[in-house]
Motif scaffolding. Structure first.
Motif, mmCIF file in Angstrom:
data_model
loop_
_atom_site.group_PDB
_atom_site.id
_atom_site.type_symbol
_atom_site.label_atom_id
_atom_site.label_comp_id
_atom_site.label_asym_id
_atom_site.label_seq_id
_atom_site.Cartn_x
_atom_site.Cartn_y
_atom_site.Cartn_z
ATOM 1 N N LYS A 8 5.815 4.084 1.097
ATOM 2 C CA LYS A 8 5.320 2.633 0.941
ATOM 3 C C LYS A 8 5.446 1.926 2.373
ATOM 4 O O LYS A 8 6.209 1.953 2.978
ATOM 5 C CB LYS A 8 6.336 1.742 0.058
ATOM 6 N N MET B 148 0.832 -1.329 0.012
ATOM 7 C CA MET B 148 -0.108 -0.048 -0.034
ATOM 8 C C MET B 148 0.971 1.236 -0.197
ATOM 9 O O MET B 148 1.890 1.408 0.618
ATOM 10 C CB MET B 148 -0.860 0.016 1.147
ATOM 11 N N GLU C 49 -0.779 -0.758 -6.832
ATOM 12 C CA GLU C 49 -1.109 -0.630 -5.548
ATOM 13 C C GLU C 49 -2.060 0.398 -4.877
ATOM 14 O O GLU C 49 -2.164 1.416 -5.532
ATOM 15 C CB GLU C 49 0.041 -0.684 -4.617
#
Length: 543
Positions: free
Chosen positions: A15, A1, A85
């Protein structure tokens, strides 16, 4: 994510390394106690730095309005799309816009808020290459720029200038009145007739400044200041003036005062123009509704345009009449219907019975105009013009309501009543000062005797008239008696015919009702002979 984090220096994309620890929301803050612990959870993937404060302001204003900046769009397309993502966003509106335009899945939840709070606490350790001093300077500059933007700050929008200008204008009016009064009184000792001939204060001072001494009026040319008739009247009055002689020093001081009056009056006109322009820049709709002076006084009374916008229409209506309001509330009388708004042109041109109604409607529309000027982005006066037209139409209907109710020819004859102030002027009666009688006792007695003689003469005339009128009355009564006798004969004949019918028809039984004495001679009523005899006796006694 991935996490999108906005700073005053630029955009940062982190991240998340360990997503399992994000599930424990209550204990997440423990993972950001030190920069080392924070680096184990999140790691900086990309940092897009702003070039200057202007670029930072443009980016943040776009974020506030729910838009994506070009710079942010490039970063998201370059990094987030390639990573495939989900993106964690602090603002739900921004996440919706990103999802709509770039087709990226965005996350906004309480976990994300805690994560953002942890990143903000360890921002210096998570974003390398940015010094704390630079970060603090950019934060301060961006905060000032952003606050100016949010308040729509502009030099033309400062209403403090209006408050000061209207206060100065009122002070100048007071000083001008005092100076002119002093100048007229001072020069009146030398040339008193000039004050009655020239009523305009500015023209009076200009004439005085041009001529000076009373003796110079004969040779002076005042055609630029006065009409020919007034100029001739002034010259004629100067020759036969009753004023005293004054020295040159006195004249110099009076002339100096005149120059002060002229300069102050010129500055007042300049200040009024400045106030007009400033009011049209800051509150154009209020200016259209109530005028420059009334609008400026309302703003000055409230303190600022924003404070005035917070007031209700009923408060704006009686703003300036606070003393009268509290006095009425204390004594339980009628409260005032208007305050400063009374001086507006719309209220001034209405009849007295409609002034309260028009001031209430004007206050309601003025409050809308104030709020539009204070909080609206548009600076046009279209709304004020439209509302004023509605009020003028309503005023016409109120004034014409009495005429419209009348129908037919009365409508053409009807006229609206004009208000006329009728003051009762009582004059002094000097007759009450003297206690002496106005006429002697002998004259009073003679007047009383004359009045008695007039009354006796009138009584004699009245008796003669009564006797003259009795004669035709007696003749009329004799005619009435003859008619009654004829009526009796007719009635007797009718009775005989009725008796005959009774004998023939034994089956029918008809009861005759007693006839009233008050019916006329055409009816079947039979006056008794005894009453006739009584009437004759009364007439004989009267004769």
């Amino acid at each position: 994510m991935l996490v999108l984090f906005e700073t005053s220096v630029g955009y940062a994309i982190f991240k998340v390394l360990n997503e399992k620890k994000l599930q424990e929301v209550d204990s997440l803050w423990k993972e950001f106690e030190t920069p080392e612990k924070a680096n184990k959870i999140v790691k900086l993937k990309h940092f897009e730095k702003f070039q200057d404060t202007a670029e930072a302001l443009a980016a943040f204003t776009a974020l506030m309005e729910g838009k994506i900046n070009k710079q942010l769009k490039k970063v998201l397309k370059k990094i987030v799309k390639e990573a495939h993502e989900p993106l964690a966003v602090a603002d739900a509106k921004l996440g919706g816009v990103i999802k709509e335009k770039l087709n990226l899945s965005c996350i906004h939840s309480p976990v994300v808020n805690e994560l953002m709070r942890g990143i903000r606490s360890q921002m210096d350790g998570l974003i390398p290459g940015v010094e704390p001093r630079e970060m603090a300077a950019m934060c301060l500059g961006l905060a000032h720029s952003l606050s100016r933007y949010r308040l729509k700050f502009s030099a033309d929008k400062v209403d403090t200038m209006i408050v000061q200008a209207i206060s100065l204008l009122d002070d100048l009016d007071k000083e001008l009145n005092n100076y002119i009064m002093r100048c007229r009184e001072w020069y009146g000792w030398h040339f008193p007739e000039l004050g009655k001939i020239i009523s305009d204060n500015l023209t009076y001072c200009k004439c005085l400044q041009k001529v000076g001494d009373r003796k110079n009026y004969a040779s002076a040319k005042l055609s630029e200041l006065l009409p020919e008739e007034v100029e001739a009247e002034v010259k004629a009055a100067a020759e036969i003036s009753m004023g005293t002689e004054v020295s040159e020093e006195d004249i110099c001081n009076i002339l100096h005062l005149c120059t002060q009056v002229i300069e102050i009056s010129e500055y007042r006109t300049q200040l009024y123009e400045y106030l007009q322009n400033r009011m049209m820049a800051i509150a154009p709709n209020v200016t259209v509704m109530v005028g420059e002076l009334v609008g400026a006084r309302l703003i000055a009374h409230a303190g600022s345009l924003l404070n005035l916008a917070k007031h209700a229409a009923s408060t704006v209506q009686i703003l300036g009449a606070e003393k009268a309001l509290f006095r009425a509330l204390k004594s339980r009388r009628d409260t005032p219907k208007y305050g400063l708004i009374y001086h507006a042109s719309l209220v001034g041109q209405t009849s007295p019975k409609h002034k309260g109604k028009i001031s209430r409607m004007l206050a309601a529309k003025t409050v809308l105009a104030i709020r539009y000027d204070a909080f609206g982005e548009d600076s046009s006066s279209a709304m004020g013009v439209e509302n004023r037209a509605k009020l003028e139409a309503r005023l016409r209907t109120l004034e014409d309501r009495g005429i419209r109710k009348i129908s037919g020819t009365g409508k053409a004859l009807a006229k609206t009543e004009k208000y006329e102030h009728k003051s009762e002027v009582k004059t002094y009666d000097p007759s009450g000062d003297s206690t002496l009688p106005t006429c002697s006792k002998k004259r009073k007695i003679e007047q009383v005797d004359k009045e008695d003689e007039i009354v006796e003469k009138k009584a004699k005339k009245a008796k003669v008239k009564i006797k003259v009128e009795e004669a035709p009355v007696a003749a009329e009564e004799e005619e009435e008696e003859e008619e009654e006798e004829e009526g009796v004969l007719v009635v007797e004949e009718q009775e005989t015919s009725v008796k005959r019918k009774k004998k023939k028809d034994k089956k029918k039984h008809i009861k005759e009702e007693p006839l009233s004495e008050e019916e006329p001679c055409t009816s079947t009523a039979i006056p008794s002979p005894e009453k006739k005899k009584k009437k004759k006796k009364k007439r004989a006694n009267e004769d």
